[in-house]
Design an enzyme around this catalytic site. Sequence first.
Site, mmCIF file in Angstrom:
data_model
loop_
_atom_site.group_PDB
_atom_site.id
_atom_site.type_symbol
_atom_site.label_atom_id
_atom_site.label_comp_id
_atom_site.label_asym_id
_atom_site.label_seq_id
_atom_site.Cartn_x
_atom_site.Cartn_y
_atom_site.Cartn_z
ATOM 1 N N HIS A 54 0.849 -1.191 0.000
ATOM 2 C CA HIS A 54 0.000 0.000 0.000
ATOM 3 C C HIS A 54 0.885 1.242 0.000
ATOM 4 O O HIS A 54 2.055 1.187 0.375
ATOM 5 C CB HIS A 54 -0.905 0.020 1.233
ATOM 6 N N GLU A 56 0.965 4.093 1.838
ATOM 7 C CA GLU A 56 1.506 4.549 3.120
ATOM 8 C C GLU A 56 2.606 3.601 3.597
ATOM 9 O O GLU A 56 3.648 4.041 4.087
ATOM 10 C CB GLU A 56 0.399 4.614 4.190
ATOM 11 N N CYS A 82 -5.950 2.249 5.365
ATOM 12 C CA CYS A 82 -6.758 1.049 5.579
ATOM 13 C C CYS A 82 -6.793 0.662 7.053
ATOM 14 O O CYS A 82 -5.831 0.871 7.790
ATOM 15 C CB CYS A 82 -6.251 -0.110 4.724
ATOM 16 N N CYS A 92 -2.387 -0.128 7.309
ATOM 17 C CA CYS A 92 -1.700 1.163 7.212
ATOM 18 C C CYS A 92 -1.985 2.017 8.449
ATOM 19 O O CYS A 92 -1.110 2.732 8.929
ATOM 20 C CB CYS A 92 -2.080 1.879 5.925
#
Length: 150
Positions: A54, A56, A82, A92
């Site tokens: 992801h 981040e 998330c 995240c």
Amino acid sequence: MTHADDVTWMERAIELSRKCPPAEGAFSVGAIIVGADGTELANGYSRETDAHVHAEESALAKLQTDDPRLAGATLYSTLEPCSERKSRPLTCTQLILRSPIRRVVIAWREPSLLVADCVGVESLRAHAIEVAELLDLADQARAVNSHLLA
């Protein structure tokens, strides 16, 4: 950071999100970590290094967890971090909570398309992290995800 600074960094994060290889069942997200002095510390985007990373997570992985610059940093993400995840042990939101970052800026909240109820913003705020939403840039961030939202 001023609102104008936030807009500038979020526009840059949206540009990063356009680098994401489109994927069924995954949002295209860009993230940038900016130090208190206004310098970019790291950036990342979805699927930058593998099919499951992801934005981040990618940006945070480029810095040492004890980097002193993180304490005053702001993390910009084009989508709410998330709060549920199948592909990794930590979400995240959890990664941000484990970092010294105390401010997060997002363009839009995760819709209930892939996760029924994302609570990233609520979780961050419950742990005294400031979360700002740049709703005026939400349409630009959503447009990058037209492959999911059509």
